[in-house]
Design an enzyme around this catalytic site. Structure first.
Site, PDB file in Angstrom:
ATOM      1  N   SER A   1     -61.652  90.296 105.438  1.00  0.00           N
ATOM      2  CA  SER A   1     -60.480  90.240 104.551  1.00  0.00           C
ATOM      3  C   SER A   1     -60.878  90.714 103.166  1.00  0.00           C
ATOM      4  O   SER A   1     -62.033  90.562 102.759  1.00  0.00           O
ATOM      5  CB  SER A   1     -59.979  88.795 104.463  1.00  0.00           C
ATOM      6  OG  SER A   1     -59.065  88.655 103.397  1.00  0.00           O
TER       7      SER A   1
ATOM      8  N   TYR B   1     -61.535  79.860 103.349  1.00  0.00           N
ATOM      9  CA  TYR B   1     -61.156  81.068 104.126  1.00  0.00           C
ATOM     10  C   TYR B   1     -61.915  82.279 103.605  1.00  0.00           C
ATOM     11  O   TYR B   1     -62.534  83.020 104.378  1.00  0.00           O
ATOM     12  CB  TYR B   1     -59.645  81.310 104.026  1.00  0.00           C
ATOM     13  CG  TYR B   1     -59.198  82.620 104.665  1.00  0.00           C
ATOM     14  CD1 TYR B   1     -59.064  82.731 106.044  1.00  0.00           C
ATOM     15  CD2 TYR B   1     -58.922  83.744 103.887  1.00  0.00           C
ATOM     16  CE1 TYR B   1     -58.666  83.941 106.634  1.00  0.00           C
ATOM     17  CE2 TYR B   1     -58.531  84.954 104.472  1.00  0.00           C
ATOM     18  CZ  TYR B   1     -58.402  85.041 105.841  1.00  0.00           C
ATOM     19  OH  TYR B   1     -58.021  86.235 106.420  1.00  0.00           O
TER      20      TYR B   1
HETATM   21  N1  NAP Z   1     -52.467  89.306 108.087  1.00  0.00           N
HETATM   22  C1  NAP Z   1     -53.193  89.323 106.979  1.00  0.00           C
HETATM   23  O1  NAP Z   1     -52.669  89.276 105.858  1.00  0.00           O
HETATM   24  C2  NAP Z   1     -54.693  89.444 107.077  1.00  0.00           C
HETATM   25  C3  NAP Z   1     -55.391  89.884 105.932  1.00  0.00           C
HETATM   26  C4  NAP Z   1     -56.776  89.961 105.996  1.00  0.00           C
HETATM   27  C5  NAP Z   1     -57.446  89.644 107.139  1.00  0.00           C
HETATM   28  N2  NAP Z   1     -56.748  89.211 108.247  1.00  0.00           N
HETATM   29  C6  NAP Z   1     -57.523  88.858 109.449  1.00  0.00           C
HETATM   30  O2  NAP Z   1     -57.046  89.593 110.551  1.00  0.00           O
HETATM   31  C7  NAP Z   1     -57.246  88.835 111.758  1.00  0.00           C
HETATM   32  C8  NAP Z   1     -55.942  88.789 112.546  1.00  0.00           C
HETATM   33  O3  NAP Z   1     -54.969  88.138 111.745  1.00  0.00           O
HETATM   34  P1  NAP Z   1     -53.403  88.282 111.978  1.00  0.00           P
HETATM   35  O4  NAP Z   1     -52.813  88.557 110.654  1.00  0.00           O
HETATM   36  O5  NAP Z   1     -53.094  89.162 113.095  1.00  0.00           O
HETATM   37  O6  NAP Z   1     -53.079  86.748 112.329  1.00  0.00           O
HETATM   38  P2  NAP Z   1     -52.114  86.072 113.423  1.00  0.00           P
HETATM   39  O7  NAP Z   1     -50.877  86.864 113.584  1.00  0.00           O
HETATM   40  O8  NAP Z   1     -52.010  84.647 113.019  1.00  0.00           O
HETATM   41  O9  NAP Z   1     -52.980  86.199 114.769  1.00  0.00           O
HETATM   42  C9  NAP Z   1     -54.163  85.482 114.919  1.00  0.00           C
HETATM   43  C10 NAP Z   1     -54.677  85.670 116.315  1.00  0.00           C
HETATM   44  O10 NAP Z   1     -55.885  84.889 116.452  1.00  0.00           O
HETATM   45  C11 NAP Z   1     -55.781  84.084 117.606  1.00  0.00           C
HETATM   46  N3  NAP Z   1     -56.509  82.831 117.424  1.00  0.00           N
HETATM   47  C12 NAP Z   1     -56.490  82.012 116.352  1.00  0.00           C
HETATM   48  N4  NAP Z   1     -57.253  80.925 116.585  1.00  0.00           N
HETATM   49  C13 NAP Z   1     -57.754  81.069 117.840  1.00  0.00           C
HETATM   50  C14 NAP Z   1     -58.598  80.285 118.676  1.00  0.00           C
HETATM   51  N5  NAP Z   1     -59.105  79.102 118.277  1.00  0.00           N
HETATM   52  N6  NAP Z   1     -58.910  80.742 119.896  1.00  0.00           N
HETATM   53  C15 NAP Z   1     -58.408  81.925 120.345  1.00  0.00           C
HETATM   54  N7  NAP Z   1     -57.607  82.722 119.617  1.00  0.00           N
HETATM   55  C16 NAP Z   1     -57.286  82.290 118.384  1.00  0.00           C
HETATM   56  C17 NAP Z   1     -54.277  83.861 117.814  1.00  0.00           C
HETATM   57  O11 NAP Z   1     -54.021  83.682 119.198  1.00  0.00           O
HETATM   58  P3  NAP Z   1     -53.409  82.341 119.885  1.00  0.00           P
HETATM   59  O12 NAP Z   1     -52.493  81.705 118.921  1.00  0.00           O
HETATM   60  O13 NAP Z   1     -52.768  82.875 121.133  1.00  0.00           O
HETATM   61  O14 NAP Z   1     -54.609  81.539 120.184  1.00  0.00           O
HETATM   62  C18 NAP Z   1     -53.702  85.201 117.370  1.00  0.00           C
HETATM   63  O15 NAP Z   1     -53.683  86.120 118.436  1.00  0.00           O
HETATM   64  C19 NAP Z   1     -57.749  87.467 111.317  1.00  0.00           C
HETATM   65  O16 NAP Z   1     -59.153  87.416 111.462  1.00  0.00           O
HETATM   66  C20 NAP Z   1     -57.366  87.412 109.852  1.00  0.00           C
HETATM   67  O17 NAP Z   1     -58.197  86.558 109.104  1.00  0.00           O
HETATM   68  C21 NAP Z   1     -55.390  89.114 108.235  1.00  0.00           C
END
Ligand code: NAP
Length: 254
Positions: free
Chosen positions: A141, A154
């Site tokens: 991130s 985080y």
């Molecule tokens: N969106 C942003 O603004 C942003 C910015 C910077 C970095 N990121 C990073 O990008 C990545 C993806 O984020 P996103 O925005 O796509 O978030 P999201 O929509 O909340 O998706 C998160 C994913 O992680 C899975 N997950 C979470 N905890 C888990 C666990 N204990 N076991 C298995 N699966 C788990 C969830 O699946 P289930 O619920 O099905 O388990 C879901 O598929 C993350 O690492 C996040 O930190 C996001």
């Protein structure tokens, strides 16, 4: 190796950025190992991937915080496809809070999901990636670059992710494995949409109005960068933690 013969494991592929990454690899004819905890959402993504050109799709329900479930995930992937080319460590959680908000529970949840799980997966996938001269892409991130009191733990987990990405280059290079990370700014997904109030989101979006594109990135754009880093076109790129925020962080330091 062309993209159509690749086997790609994407954690957290039941929604958000992980689902977009899976779909892009599907469009290039890859075989996909998809995983998350929500079976229904994972099946929806798997269906879309099959409809869009994935060669074969494996769905594994697993909680990344449980090592035995990660063992099963990698075993099933190898059993099904016989190899692994790309590991995308995407699953992650966001819990906001400053020092006063610190609790052992939130610390442990963030560290075990965002740091321990990807590191363990790297360890157990390493021999398989060595066999294919494959690579790893980690989802970090832009928060890792800021001194960030409001997402203290985080951002710390994402700083760890960058540290792991860079510090493992030497060991992995010996086996011909590349490793990189992308460091996105805010992207509209559940993690972002559910963590901030409307007022906070408005403030963030205003900040991004000064970015290169005058907006935050999309999940598809994040997938494009992951896809490039995982491809043979990036064969000389390893150990990079790429900011992906339209220049907002860099601008803040000039
Ligand atoms: N969106 C942003 O603004 C942003 C910015 C910077 C970095 N990121 C990073 O990008 C990545 C993806 O984020 P996103 O925005 O796509 O978030 P999201 O929509 O909340 O998706 C998160 C994913 O992680 C899975 N997950 C979470 N905890 C888990 C666990 N204990 N076991 C298995 N699966 C788990 C969830 O699946 P289930 O619920 O099905 O388990 C879901 O598929 C993350 O690492 C996040 O930190 C996001």
């Amino acid at each position: 190796m062309d993209d159509t013969s690749k086997v790609v494991l994407v954690t957290g592929s039941s929604r958000g950025i992980g689902a977009a990454i899976a779909l892009l690899f599907a469009k290039h004819g890859a075989s996909l190992s998809l995983t998350g905890r929500n079976a229904e959402k994972l099946s929806e993504v798997a269906k879309k991937c099959k409809e869009n050109g994935a060669k074969q799709v494996l769905e594994t329900i697993a909680d990344v915080t449980k090592e035995e479930e990660l063992d099963r995930l990698v075993e099933q992937t190898i059993k099904t496809f016989g190899k692994l080319d790309v590991l995308v460590n995407n699953a992650g959680i966001l819990i906001l809070g400053n020092l006063d908000a610190y609790t052992s529970e939130s610390f442990d949840a963030l560290m075990s999901t965002n740091v321990k799980a990807p590191m363990y997966l790297m360890k157990i996938a390493k021999s398989h990636l060595a066999a294919t001269k494959g690579n790893i892409v980690n989802l970090s991130s832009i928060g890792a670059f800021y001194n960030n009191s409001t997402a203290l733990v985080y951002s710390m987990t994402k700083l760890c992710m960058n540290y792991i990405t860079k510090s493992c280059v030497k060991d992995l290079s010996k086996d011909g494995i590349r490793i990189n990370a992308i460091c996105p700014g805010p992207i509209s997904t559940e993690i972002f949409d559910n963590s901030f109030t409307n007022e906070e989101k408005q403030g963030i979006l205003e900040k991004y109005a000064s970015s290169l594109k005058g907006r935050v990135p999309t999940v598809e754009e994040a997938a494009d960068l992951v896809f490039f880093l995982a491809s043979d076109k990036a064969s000389m790129v390893t150990g990079e933690c790429m900011p992906f925020d339209g220049g907002v962080f860099v601008s803040s330091t000039t």
